[in-house]
Design a protein around this motif. Structure first.
Motif: not given
Ligand code: DLZ
Length: 158
Positions: A29, A31, A63-67, A88-89, A96, A100
């Motif tokens: 990710s 992010w 792009p981010g952890s969701f992806e 890393c969240v 949010h 996630i």
């Protein structure tokens, strides 16, 4: 250094002569990239130090952890032996973080049930940035290193 459990102790590369042949997919990710890039290099260093060929490691940024869920799904449809999902969240002011963390852990868990290869969960879920720093090459080690060992161990199950 306070290290906690060290899963690396269970892996001995001498018992894995085929390690050079393994293809490993890593989804990572963007992010919190200052953290995820350290997790990534910890994972790559550990894999290559134990005999995985650098050219057999494929890296896909998302792009981010969701992806990480979709990224892992796409890689799980290809010819990899194991996948490592790195993210890393960090908790913010809203809910949010919970959405996630819940989505990505459920998503990766479901992929583990349906795909033919293990997908390693290398996602920090921290309350603040310092906790992430401490776990990505800081005083609590590097989760990327641990997850690379988890990947190597899971290859022997396959
Ligand atoms: C939007 C968002 C927020 C607030 N925080 C994080 C985070 O701490 N770590 C992370 O990996 N991603 C975060 N994201 C981005 C989401 O994972 C996702 O990329 C967006 O919601 C777009 O689907």
């Amino acid at each position: 250094m306070k290290s906690g459990k060290n899963i690396s102790l269970k892996f001995d590369s001498k018992n894995h002569p085929d390690i050079k042949k393994y293809n490993i997919g890593i989804v990572v990710s963007e992010w919190n990239k200052d953290i995820t890039k350290n997790l990534l290099s910890g994972a790559i260093d550990t894999l290559t130090q134990h005999g995985v060929q650098k050219e057999n490691i494929f890296i896909q940024w998302v792009p981010g952890s969701f992806e990480l869920i979709f990224g892992s799904k796409v890689l799980s449809e290809k010819e990899f032996d194991v996948i490592i999902a790195i993210g890393c969240v960090i908790k913010g002011e809203t809910d949010h973080y919970d959405y996630i963390c819940s989505s990505v852990s459920q998503g990766i868990m479901q992929l583990n049930l349906t795909s033919s290869m293990p997908i390693i969960f290398c996602i920090l879920t921290d309350h603040n940035k310092q906790q992430s720093i401490d776990r990505s090459g800081g005083k609590y080690g590097n989760k990327g290193v641990e997850c690379a060992f988890a990947a190597l161990q899971m290859l022997s199950i396959k």
